[in-house]
Write a protein that holds these residues in place. Structure first.
Motif, short mmCIF file in Angstrom:
data_model
loop_
_atom_site.label_atom_id
_atom_site.label_comp_id
_atom_site.label_asym_id
_atom_site.label_seq_id
_atom_site.Cartn_x
_atom_site.Cartn_y
_atom_site.Cartn_z
N THR A 9 0.86 -1.19 0.00
CA THR A 9 0.00 0.00 0.00
C THR A 9 0.89 1.24 0.00
O THR A 9 1.19 1.79 1.06
N PRO A 10 1.36 1.66 -1.17
CA PRO A 10 2.19 2.86 -1.22
C PRO A 10 1.41 4.10 -0.82
O PRO A 10 0.21 4.19 -1.08
N ARG A 11 2.11 5.02 -0.18
CA ARG A 11 1.49 6.28 0.25
C ARG A 11 2.33 7.45 -0.25
O ARG A 11 3.53 7.32 -0.42
N ILE A 12 1.66 8.57 -0.42
CA ILE A 12 2.37 9.79 -0.75
C ILE A 12 1.70 10.95 -0.03
O ILE A 12 0.46 11.04 0.02
N ARG A 13 2.53 11.80 0.59
CA ARG A 13 2.04 13.06 1.16
C ARG A 13 2.24 14.10 0.08
O ARG A 13 3.37 14.50 -0.22
N LEU A 14 1.15 14.52 -0.54
CA LEU A 14 1.25 15.34 -1.74
C LEU A 14 1.54 16.79 -1.41
O LEU A 14 0.84 17.41 -0.60
N ASP A 15 2.58 17.30 -2.04
CA ASP A 15 2.87 18.72 -1.95
C ASP A 15 2.00 19.43 -2.99
O ASP A 15 2.37 19.55 -4.15
N ALA A 16 0.84 19.87 -2.55
CA ALA A 16 -0.14 20.43 -3.48
C ALA A 16 0.15 21.87 -3.84
O ALA A 16 -0.64 22.50 -4.55
N THR A 17 1.28 22.41 -3.37
CA THR A 17 1.64 23.77 -3.77
C THR A 17 2.35 23.77 -5.12
O THR A 17 2.61 24.83 -5.68
N GLN A 18 2.68 22.59 -5.63
CA GLN A 18 3.29 22.51 -6.96
C GLN A 18 2.27 22.94 -8.02
O GLN A 18 1.07 22.82 -7.82
N GLY A 19 2.78 23.39 -9.13
CA GLY A 19 1.90 23.73 -10.23
C GLY A 19 1.35 22.48 -10.90
O GLY A 19 1.77 21.35 -10.61
N MET A 20 0.40 22.66 -11.82
CA MET A 20 -0.26 21.53 -12.45
C MET A 20 0.71 20.63 -13.19
O MET A 20 0.58 19.39 -13.14
N ALA A 21 1.68 21.20 -13.90
CA ALA A 21 2.61 20.39 -14.67
C ALA A 21 3.44 19.49 -13.76
O ALA A 21 3.61 18.29 -14.02
N ALA A 41 -3.55 -1.32 -2.74
CA ALA A 41 -4.19 -0.03 -2.52
C ALA A 41 -3.13 1.05 -2.65
O ALA A 41 -1.93 0.78 -2.54
N ALA A 42 -3.56 2.26 -2.89
CA ALA A 42 -2.65 3.41 -2.99
C ALA A 42 -3.30 4.59 -2.28
O ALA A 42 -4.48 4.88 -2.51
N VAL A 43 -2.52 5.24 -1.41
CA VAL A 43 -3.07 6.29 -0.56
C VAL A 43 -2.39 7.61 -0.84
O VAL A 43 -1.15 7.70 -0.83
N ILE A 44 -3.19 8.65 -1.10
CA ILE A 44 -2.67 10.01 -1.24
C ILE A 44 -3.16 10.83 -0.06
O ILE A 44 -4.37 10.87 0.22
N GLU A 45 -2.23 11.45 0.65
CA GLU A 45 -2.57 12.34 1.75
C GLU A 45 -2.46 13.77 1.24
O GLU A 45 -1.38 14.21 0.85
N LEU A 46 -3.60 14.45 1.22
CA LEU A 46 -3.61 15.82 0.70
C LEU A 46 -3.06 16.81 1.72
O LEU A 46 -3.44 16.79 2.89
N GLY A 47 -2.17 17.66 1.24
CA GLY A 47 -1.66 18.73 2.07
C GLY A 47 -2.13 20.08 1.57
O GLY A 47 -2.91 20.17 0.62
#
Length: 225
Positions: A9-21, A41-47
């Motif tokens: 179950t890979p996870r990522i804490r997303l740095d949502a300050t990045q631009g769309m590209a 499963a794959a989990v994205i943690e929104l920041g």
């Protein structure tokens, strides 16, 4: 094929300050990692993210973002997004594309806007399928001017599935009972196709899925990915 291989179950804490590209590349790399690991499963943690979304981009960049989201949405894995605090940027897109959406009580989602109105990306398409025409119209036409959704509003509208102050525990419980591998993709596909397919046209696909499930459950056989 090693059918006994333990699902990850890979996870990522997303740095949502990045631009769309850059976010497109990040989501693509995360999806490829989940595929390489044959994740269950794959989990994205929104920041936190910019409230200016999608910002200054061209339609080609938007197209690449939407394609990356679509590929992530169709993973052979259950996709889960958690959201807490002030979430902006791609939060709405990712929540709409996920199988399971769990939020913390302090969630505040910045709504995507452009030219004074709700951003007309594919999140609107997913939103309509997930929460229905009436609530989708209420959100996109009447609430975009508020700028944000509080957690209780997101739950009421169906933008998130549940609110908890114990995100990690709830994620573990949600994934404990989830299907794995290709079964997740199969069930998701049947659900997503249901609204645009007649019973008669869908019957063959469902029977094929039933046959696969019966074969997998039969003694001496296993799930073959």
């Amino acid at each position: 094929m090693d059918v006994n291989r333990q699902m990850t179950t890979p996870r990522i804490r997303l740095d949502a300050t990045q631009g769309m590209a850059r976010l497109t590349r990040t989501i693509t790399a995360f999806r490829e990692r989940a595929e390489d690991e044959r994740a269950g499963a794959a989990v994205i943690e929104l920041g936190p993210g910019h409230t200016d979304w999608p910002g200054s981009v061209d339609v080609h960049t938007v197209n690449k973002w939407e394609r990356a989201l679509r590929q992530w949405e169709r993973l052979d894995a259950v996709t889960l997004v958690t959201a807490s605090g002030a979430c902006g940027g791609p939060a709405f897109d990712l929540l709409m594309a996920a199988d399971i959406r769990i939020a913390a009580p302090d969630l505040r989602i910045a709504l995507p806007t452009a030219a004074g109105g709700f951003w007309p990306g594919m999140a609107v398409h997913r939103l309509t399928h997930r929460i229905g025409v009436s609530r989708a119209r209420r959100l996109t036409l009447c609430m975009s001017g508020t700028g944000v959704l509080e957690s209780y509003q997101a739950l009421d509208l169906g933008v998130v599935d549940e609110i908890t102050d114990a995100l990690d525990d709830r994620v573990a419980k949600a994934l404990a009972g989830s299907p794995s591998g290709a079964e997740a993709r199969l069930l998701r596909g049947l659900i997503l196709d249901a609204s645009g397919t007649s019973f008669e046209d869908a019957l063959g696909t469902h029977l094929a899925a039933c046959d696969r499930a019966l074969r997998a459950a039969a003694p001496g056989t296993g799930d073959e990915r």
